[in-house]
Design a protein around this motif. Structure first.
Motif, PDB file in Angstrom:
ATOM      1  N   ILE A 121      -7.301  -0.230  -4.659  1.00  0.00           N
ATOM      2  CA  ILE A 121      -6.786  -0.194  -6.102  1.00  0.00           C
ATOM      3  C   ILE A 121      -8.117  -0.304  -7.058  1.00  0.00           C
ATOM      4  CG2 ILE A 121      -5.551  -1.497  -7.948  1.00  0.00           C
ATOM      5  CD1 ILE A 121      -3.650  -0.460  -6.040  1.00  0.00           C
TER       6      ILE A 121
ATOM      7  N   LYS B 149      -4.940   3.897  -8.054  1.00  0.00           N
ATOM      8  CA  LYS B 149      -5.158   3.955  -6.559  1.00  0.00           C
ATOM      9  C   LYS B 149      -6.101   4.965  -6.111  1.00  0.00           C
ATOM     10  CE  LYS B 149      -2.904   3.692  -1.982  1.00  0.00           C
ATOM     11  NZ  LYS B 149      -1.833   4.169  -1.176  1.00  0.00           N
TER      12      LYS B 149
ATOM     13  N   ASP C   1       0.714  -1.241   0.039  1.00  0.00           N
ATOM     14  CA  ASP C   1       0.088   0.210  -0.119  1.00  0.00           C
ATOM     15  C   ASP C   1       0.765   1.261   0.118  1.00  0.00           C
ATOM     16  OD1 ASP C   1      -2.246   1.872   0.406  1.00  0.00           O
ATOM     17  OD2 ASP C   1      -2.508   1.449   2.027  1.00  0.00           O
TER      18      ASP C   1
END
Ligand SMILES: [Zn+2]
Length: 463
Positions: free
Chosen positions: A374, A369, A329
């Motif tokens: 996503i 993102k 992330d």
């Protein structure tokens, strides 16, 4: 690989020649036919009862070829198939009409064979060939249209063969060596390094009239592995042509290809086959709900592996020389992210430092993102053939890029002390002239960027 034009031409021909379907056997399987170089061996002068001997002969040829450099190292780039075409009679024609020997060397014979091959072609005793090309291409179109290179294996113990659009070899003494030599002509555009007679040499990978060691096309190899500039002969036209080596398979059977020919063979392999066999994820196939996200390359690796890969995420180096990476992330920005891997072959068989053309391959993933995670991953694979010539030059250098997908490249020219001297843009299939007449003499580096990702660097000399 596919030969659509020939395929269509051959389909048109079917109205004149019946489509005949023959058994096709796999001799060597490395991967998908559209991602490999497909050598297809056709039998000639083998009766139906001899077709198992043909498969043995074809397998022996394939086994021998892939013990030799650079085929040994690039073995996984090739598939080999055999088409079992039966002939009514065993052997081939030998009309005893050669003018380079005292005929008859062997008693004149005529055999009823499928492709009607013959010795004594064009008056050369050992020149074994058939001009019946429509028959050859019909068999290929009806039985193996994905061929890259046909090889006709002739069931004759006499010494002979030929290059040309299809390679031809007998099964006599040195048969495998003849077939590999002829493949050097047919698939890799190499010339003979023995003198083939007046009017039979052309400027090519391994033959030139250039005698200046800083200009000759194999200038990178001069002084390495006994490469130099050797005249073919001492008088007449032969003295005006030069070869890179005194002992190369394009001159003598039973010896290796010289370094210049090996490099030419690998360059052709790279132009036909991308080392990126496949990759993951492909567009929209990824489950994006969880981190880490895995990205993976499946490469066709030379043996030993000489492929280098550079992974770049959002213009920063992420990893080098690995086949897969994981992204978490915090690696990603909100919005659009770009992950690119660039693959280069750094084989010592290639002296690409100031070689005219280099091949580079890439995959780019665009990762979108949002606050929710996503949204999307799309992928794009590309291959590049980047050419810079002439080198050295004192006035103009030409920059040319051919790529699978259209691209614009930025090219920065840097001096050896690191100063950016010039920046220019080039598009696929355009040749861009760069005026270097005001540059001081010396060595420069051209850096080629796609979307700010460095694809490759090429050195050139201003003289
Ligand atoms: Zn050579």
């Amino acid at each position: 690989m596919k030969h659509y034009l020939l395929y269509i031409l051959c389909l048109l021909n079917i109205s004149f020649i019946n489509a005949q379907i023959f058994d096709v056997e796999t001799i060597k399987a490395s991967g998908d036919n559209d991602k490999r170089i497909n050598l297809v061996i056709l039998s000639e002068g083998y009766q139906t009862s001899e077709l198992s001997k043909f498969i043995t002969d074809a397998t022996n040829f394939s086994n021998e070829m892939f013990t030799q450099s650079p085929f040994k190292e690039y073995t996984d780039y090739f598939n080999v198939y055999a088409i079992k075409v039966p002939s009514n009679e065993s052997g081939t024609d030998h009309p005893a009409t050669a003018t380079d020997v005292v005929e008859p060397v062997f008693p004149a014979t005529t055999k009823d064979t499928y492709f009607n091959t013959s010795f004594d072609t064009s008056g050369f005793h050992r020149l074994l060939y058939t001009y019946n090309s429509s028959l050859v291409y019909n068999v290929l179109a009806n039985n193996f249209p994905e061929y890259d290179q046909p090889i006709i294996l002739v069931n004759s113990s006499e010494y002979g063969g030929a290059g040309g659009p299809y390679a031809v070899s007998s099964t006599g003494s040195s048969a495998n060596e003849i077939a590999i030599h002829e493949l050097g002509h047919s698939l890799f555009n190499l010339r003979d390094e023995y003198y083939p007679g007046d009017g039979n040499l052309f400027e090519s990978i391994n033959a030139t009239k250039e005698t200046n060691s800083s200009l000759v096309r194999w200038k990178n190899w001069i002084g390495i592995n006994a490469v130099s500039i050797y005249p073919y002969g001492s008088s007449g036209e032969s003295a005006t042509w030069n070869r890179p080596h005194q002992s190369c398979k394009m001159r003598y059977l039973g010896v290796p290809f010289c370094s210049v020919c090996q490099e030419g063979i690998i360059e052709k392999i790279h132009s036909l086959v991308s080392p990126i066999d496949s990759y993951l994820p492909v567009s929209n196939s990824v489950n994006t709900s969880t981190y880490p996200i895995d990205f993976q390359l499946n490469l066709i690796k030379p043996i030993p592996n000489t492929l280098e890969s550079v992974w770049t995420l959002n213009a920063s180096n992420f990893a080098n020389d690995v086949d897969d990476i994981s992204i978490i992330d915090t690696d990603l920005n909100t919005g659009t992210n770009s992950l690119t891997v660039v693959v280069n072959d750094v084989s010592s068989f290639l002296k690409v430092d100031n070689h005219e053309t280099v091949h580079v391959y890439s995959v780019t993933w665009t990762i979108t993102k949002s606050a929710l995670g996503i949204d999307d991953i799309t992928s794009d694979q590309n291959s590049f053939e980047i050419t810079l010539y002439p080198n050295p030059s004192n006035r103009i250098i030409n920059l040319k890029i051919e790529s699978r997908n259209a691209v614009n490249l930025k090219v920065d020219i840097i001096s050896l002390d690191g100063k950016k001297i010039k920046s220019t843009k080039i598009s696929s299939y355009e040749t861009n002239e760069v005026d270097i007449s005001r540059f001081s003499q010396g060595i420069y580096i051209a850096n080629f960027y796609s979307n700010n990702i460095l694809l490759t660097s090429k050195r050139f000399v201003k003289n």
